[in-house]
Enzyme design. Sequence first.
Site, PDB file in Angstrom:
ATOM      1  CG  HIS A 165      -1.353   3.437  11.932  1.00 58.07           C
ATOM      2  ND1 HIS A 165      -0.516   4.672  11.266  1.00 58.07           N
ATOM      3  CD2 HIS A 165      -2.306   3.106  10.568  1.00 58.07           C
ATOM      4  CE1 HIS A 165      -0.451   3.652   9.844  1.00 58.07           C
ATOM      5  NE2 HIS A 165      -1.820   4.301   9.439  1.00 58.07           N
ATOM      6  CG  ASP A 190      -3.044   0.586   1.907  1.00 59.26           C
ATOM      7  OD1 ASP A 190      -2.224   0.218   1.851  1.00 59.26           O
ATOM      8  OD2 ASP A 190      -3.028   1.418   3.484  1.00 59.26           O
TER       9      ASP A 190
END
Length: 374
Positions: free
Chosen positions: A131, A250
């Site tokens: 990110h 995740d």
Amino acid sequence: MTPVLIGSEIYRGSSYGPWHPLRIPRVSTVMDLARALGWLPEGRFRASPRARAAALLAWHTPDYVAALERAEAGQAVSEEVRARHALGTTSNPVFAEMFRRPATGVGGVMLAAELLRDGGAVHVPGGGTHHAFPDRANGFCYLNDPVFAVLALRRHGARRVAYVDIDAHHCDGVEHAFAADPDTLVVSVHEEDRWPRTGALADRGVGNVFNLPVPRGFHDDDMARVRDGLILRAVAAFRPDAIVLQSGSDGVTEDPQSRMALSNNAHAGVLEGLRPLAPRLMLLGGGGYNPWSVGRCWTRLWGVLSGRAVPDRVPPEAEAVLRALRWDRRGGGRAVEPPEAWVTTLADHWRGGAPTEGVAGRLAEISGRLRAWT
């Protein structure tokens, strides 16, 4: 080249803080679990170096790198630095190793690229922080090691690089880096309407970006169809010299940061499918916020790379590693009592079912783009 796992003790002793989702052990669990299984003899492990500040300027700005170093040294940031570089926020807090830890991730992928110069496979579970942007931290990520992985592979002879991301969250920083690069393929499968809420189906850069946002409940049978219908088709058509797989865990059912319904079989299937499609493969970590799920997933993937059969039940030494983990979902609350499967096995049960509504239509739409692209 014999597969290698790159890790570091810095991950054992560092934490983003007692309330942060990344307070849990992850890389150290993979290292300990792989050793307890007998899967990590001395010759297969390499300690990650730490990237120097000067090396980080290949993508990050000088002001940002300097601000990150100062924040670690002083353990504080000004309001100006917080506003400009997103350091010292709830997501990207000030902590003791906030420069050294991500710089170790970048050093790990740089070493991996060097080791892969003549082919092979390397696992860097401390990598995958996808990110970060050139001038700011973002989404728990201070430095964007996947970007450096692609750049370093290029430096060591891989002209065309395929980057595949199966994290529950879209790889916004990586897409920002390579959306206009015809020699990089970016494929991301991520949960729709999940932070950072980028990576729409229509986003395509110069044509080598394929985003597939998927609905909550996306399961193993869905991923198998997406793997065959998108991921492997796109990578095979691109004919890369190297593949980077970001294997954020995740998306598994037990993870608190998504509403996907995968098992670690989905991750293993993607890795097994990609492995023959390029002479070099770099496997990264990524998201993962349940310590048992992430440790078991990434260790299982190391087993795939290194040709190890997954036991029906892990040996006592490995079970002890898993039973020693502690986690409370919200920080400061009651510790989670793990089900027996979390501490006695590596492979999850298959989590499949009828096609999740919306997946087939989106896959058909992106397949049309693939046909035109190829």
